[in-house]
Scaffold this motif. Structure first.
Motif, mmCIF file in Angstrom:
data_model
loop_
_atom_site.group_PDB
_atom_site.id
_atom_site.type_symbol
_atom_site.label_atom_id
_atom_site.label_comp_id
_atom_site.label_asym_id
_atom_site.label_seq_id
_atom_site.Cartn_x
_atom_site.Cartn_y
_atom_site.Cartn_z
ATOM 1 N N TRP A 19 0.817 -1.221 0.000
ATOM 2 C CA TRP A 19 0.000 0.000 0.000
ATOM 3 C C TRP A 19 0.851 1.270 0.000
ATOM 4 C CZ3 TRP A 19 0.330 -3.365 4.236
ATOM 5 C CH2 TRP A 19 1.119 -2.894 5.284
ATOM 6 N N ASP A 20 2.131 1.101 0.346
ATOM 7 C CA ASP A 20 2.993 2.258 0.587
ATOM 8 C C ASP A 20 3.521 2.781 -0.748
ATOM 9 O OD1 ASP A 20 5.230 3.900 1.154
ATOM 10 O OD2 ASP A 20 5.452 2.934 3.104
ATOM 11 N N ASP A 68 -0.705 5.864 14.654
ATOM 12 C CA ASP A 68 -0.606 4.502 14.098
ATOM 13 C C ASP A 68 -0.371 3.528 15.245
ATOM 14 O OD1 ASP A 68 -0.048 3.599 10.898
ATOM 15 O OD2 ASP A 68 0.297 2.096 12.462
ATOM 16 N N ASP A 93 -3.893 3.645 19.307
ATOM 17 C CA ASP A 93 -5.010 3.164 18.504
ATOM 18 C C ASP A 93 -5.904 4.362 18.187
ATOM 19 O OD1 ASP A 93 -7.560 2.056 17.748
ATOM 20 O OD2 ASP A 93 -6.891 0.149 18.609
ATOM 21 N N ALA A 112 -8.208 -0.601 5.640
ATOM 22 C CA ALA A 112 -7.340 -1.549 6.344
ATOM 23 C C ALA A 112 -8.014 -2.099 7.600
ATOM 24 C CB ALA A 112 -6.032 -0.852 6.729
HETATM 25 C C1 LIG Z 1 -2.779 -0.079 4.734
HETATM 26 S S1 LIG Z 1 -1.799 0.735 5.896
HETATM 27 C C2 LIG Z 1 -1.821 2.412 5.283
HETATM 28 C C3 LIG Z 1 -0.720 3.280 5.790
HETATM 29 C C4 LIG Z 1 -0.666 4.696 5.156
HETATM 30 N N1 LIG Z 1 -1.908 5.394 5.344
HETATM 31 C C5 LIG Z 1 -0.302 4.626 3.702
HETATM 32 O O1 LIG Z 1 -1.151 4.939 2.846
HETATM 33 O O2 LIG Z 1 0.840 4.247 3.401
HETATM 34 C C6 LIG Z 1 -2.880 0.833 7.310
HETATM 35 C C7 LIG Z 1 -2.220 1.460 8.517
HETATM 36 O O3 LIG Z 1 -3.178 1.572 9.573
HETATM 37 C C8 LIG Z 1 -2.541 1.216 10.797
HETATM 38 N N2 LIG Z 1 -3.615 0.819 11.721
HETATM 39 C C9 LIG Z 1 -4.422 -0.257 11.635
HETATM 40 N N3 LIG Z 1 -5.334 -0.254 12.624
HETATM 41 C C10 LIG Z 1 -5.110 0.877 13.345
HETATM 42 C C11 LIG Z 1 -5.749 1.471 14.476
HETATM 43 N N4 LIG Z 1 -6.795 0.873 15.068
HETATM 44 N N5 LIG Z 1 -5.274 2.638 14.936
HETATM 45 C C12 LIG Z 1 -4.205 3.250 14.347
HETATM 46 N N6 LIG Z 1 -3.567 2.722 13.269
HETATM 47 C C13 LIG Z 1 -4.009 1.561 12.780
HETATM 48 C C14 LIG Z 1 -1.558 0.144 10.409
HETATM 49 O O4 LIG Z 1 -0.533 -0.027 11.345
HETATM 50 C C15 LIG Z 1 -1.059 0.666 9.066
HETATM 51 O O5 LIG Z 1 0.051 1.526 9.238
#
Ligand SMILES: C[S@@+](CC[C@H](N)C(=O)[O-])C[C@H]1O[C@@H](n2cnc3c(N)ncnc32)[C@H](O)[C@@H]1O
Length: 195
Positions: A19-20, A68, A93, A112
């Protein structure tokens, strides 16, 4: 384990992060470029490597926050931009936050999450926003199945989920997506209603 804190941390540690994209996505960059007030407080939830935050910071939006549940990408952001105050890089969270922001920028966080958390995302975003605050960003536009992340959805679903708490200002196929996501994402601007 699935979609837990450890799951996400391991994805970063094993460099399994398709996704990055490595830079701020163009629809979000264009949205940021037309913002006039650089003092607004902005949250990027599930920020990962947070290229949007890096871009905002470099454009002078010093009231930018990221959250995150994985620590590695947050450490990486701090390494790239040491000047961002540590209290604006939230290792937490999203659902546990209790600050208030003027703008939440959505970029592959909603997709996600387990789809069962979608209504909770709507109410949490509502609670975290100041009066007339906005959630702005991108949602994927492909069918929601059991496979994910990323989990899909449709304009109809997103509208129905958000409309009781948010004014749907914009929700349309993004015209300036990065090429691999062309016609697969919706750009949206949802403004918090005064309920
Ligand atoms: C698919 S990645 C997207 C990361 C970034 N937005 C990007 O586009 O590169 C989803 C992100 O959400 C974070 N994540 C998942 N559940 C979360 C939560 N409940 N609270 C905060 N972060 C969370 C994950 O650790 C991950 O970094």
């Amino acid at each position: 384990m699935k979609l837990s804190k450890d799951y996400w941390e391991n994805r970063y540690k094993s460099k399994s992060t398709p996704w990055d994209i490595g830079y701020v996505s163009t629809p979000i960059q264009d949205y940021i470029d037309q913002l006039k007030d650089k003092n607004i407080s902005i949250l990027i939830p599930g920020a990962g490597n947070a290229y949007e935050a890096e871009y905002l910071w470099k454009q002078g939006f010093k009231n930018t926050y990221v959250v995150d549940i994985a620590k590695s990408p947050l450490d990486d952001l701090k390494r790239r931009i040491p000047a961002i105050p540590s209290n604006q890089i939230l290792f937490n969270d999203f659902f546990n936050l209790d600050e208030t922001f003027d703008l939440i920028i959505e970029q592959t966080f909603f997709c996600a999450l387990q789809p069962t958390l979608r209504d909770k995302y709507v109410s949490k975003s509502y609670d975290l926003l100041s009066a007339n605050g906005k959630v702005v960003g991108l949602f994927f536009d492909f069918p929601l199945t059991k496979e994910g992340p990323p989990f899909g959805g449709s304009a109809t679903e997103y509208r129905n989920r958000f409309k009781s708490k948010f004014k749907i200002k914009t929700l349309e196929t993004s015209y300036n997506s990065i090429q691999p996501r062309a016609n697969k994402e919706l750009f949206f601007i949802f403004e918090k209603k005064n309920l």
